[in-house]
Scaffold this active site. Sequence first.
Site, PDB file in Angstrom:
ATOM      1  N   PHE A  54      -3.061   0.531   7.587  1.00  0.00           N
ATOM      2  CA  PHE A  54      -3.119  -0.227   8.843  1.00  0.00           C
ATOM      3  C   PHE A  54      -4.484  -0.895   9.033  1.00  0.00           C
ATOM      4  O   PHE A  54      -4.568  -2.042   9.460  1.00  0.00           O
ATOM      5  CB  PHE A  54      -2.795   0.660  10.040  1.00  0.00           C
ATOM      6  CG  PHE A  54      -1.330   0.942  10.204  1.00  0.00           C
ATOM      7  CD1 PHE A  54      -0.374  -0.040  10.005  1.00  0.00           C
ATOM      8  CD2 PHE A  54      -0.897   2.205  10.554  1.00  0.00           C
ATOM      9  CE1 PHE A  54       0.977   0.216  10.157  1.00  0.00           C
ATOM     10  CE2 PHE A  54       0.452   2.480  10.715  1.00  0.00           C
ATOM     11  CZ  PHE A  54       1.382   1.480  10.514  1.00  0.00           C
ATOM     12  N   HIS A  55      -5.553  -0.169   8.727  1.00  0.00           N
ATOM     13  CA  HIS A  55      -6.886  -0.757   8.860  1.00  0.00           C
ATOM     14  C   HIS A  55      -7.067  -1.939   7.900  1.00  0.00           C
ATOM     15  O   HIS A  55      -7.668  -2.952   8.256  1.00  0.00           O
ATOM     16  CB  HIS A  55      -7.972   0.302   8.627  1.00  0.00           C
ATOM     17  CG  HIS A  55      -8.238   1.155   9.813  1.00  0.00           C
ATOM     18  ND1 HIS A  55      -7.437   2.226  10.139  1.00  0.00           N
ATOM     19  CD2 HIS A  55      -9.209   1.107  10.749  1.00  0.00           C
ATOM     20  CE1 HIS A  55      -7.916   2.797  11.235  1.00  0.00           C
ATOM     21  NE2 HIS A  55      -8.994   2.132  11.632  1.00  0.00           N
ATOM     22  N   GLU A  56      -6.562  -1.782   6.697  1.00  0.00           N
ATOM     23  CA  GLU A  56      -6.667  -2.874   5.724  1.00  0.00           C
ATOM     24  C   GLU A  56      -5.907  -4.100   6.207  1.00  0.00           C
ATOM     25  O   GLU A  56      -6.385  -5.235   6.081  1.00  0.00           O
ATOM     26  CB  GLU A  56      -6.144  -2.420   4.361  1.00  0.00           C
ATOM     27  CG  GLU A  56      -6.432  -3.385   3.258  1.00  0.00           C
ATOM     28  CD  GLU A  56      -7.916  -3.535   2.970  1.00  0.00           C
ATOM     29  OE1 GLU A  56      -8.370  -4.676   2.787  1.00  0.00           O
ATOM     30  OE2 GLU A  56      -8.622  -2.516   2.929  1.00  0.00           O
ATOM     31  N   SER A 106      -3.287   5.389   7.807  1.00  0.00           N
ATOM     32  CA  SER A 106      -4.385   4.804   8.568  1.00  0.00           C
ATOM     33  C   SER A 106      -5.128   3.759   7.739  1.00  0.00           C
ATOM     34  O   SER A 106      -5.474   2.687   8.244  1.00  0.00           O
ATOM     35  CB  SER A 106      -5.345   5.905   9.018  1.00  0.00           C
ATOM     36  OG  SER A 106      -6.446   5.358   9.693  1.00  0.00           O
TER      37      SER A 106
END
Length: 114
Positions: A39-41, A36
């Site tokens: 992906f957020h980065e 997660s």
Amino acid sequence: MWNMPVHKWMVRHIYFPCLRNGIPKGVAILIAFFVSAVFHELCIAVPCHVFKLWASIGIMFQVPLVLITDYLQNKFRNSMVGNMMFWFFFCILGQPMCVLLYYHDLMNRKGKAQ
């Protein structure tokens, strides 16, 4: 669990496959949080053209925060502790600080390019 589509995807495609492959529950949770965080980065790094890991650090900081929240809820026998922790660390401190850090880094990069 505030973001249910992402939560369900992570559970279905990361967490449960880890458990089925014999990975311990705690490690499976860490792997799901790590995926997660990556992906957020990427969602921030690609459009802003800045890769600083602030979002990843914030997401990984949630793991010990969950443990601390559970401990405090059990100690004070009050479910409001979790709500207070969420509002302070996520809404007041966490996300605004992350946005400010990315903005700072983005402006520093633009200042050096001129």
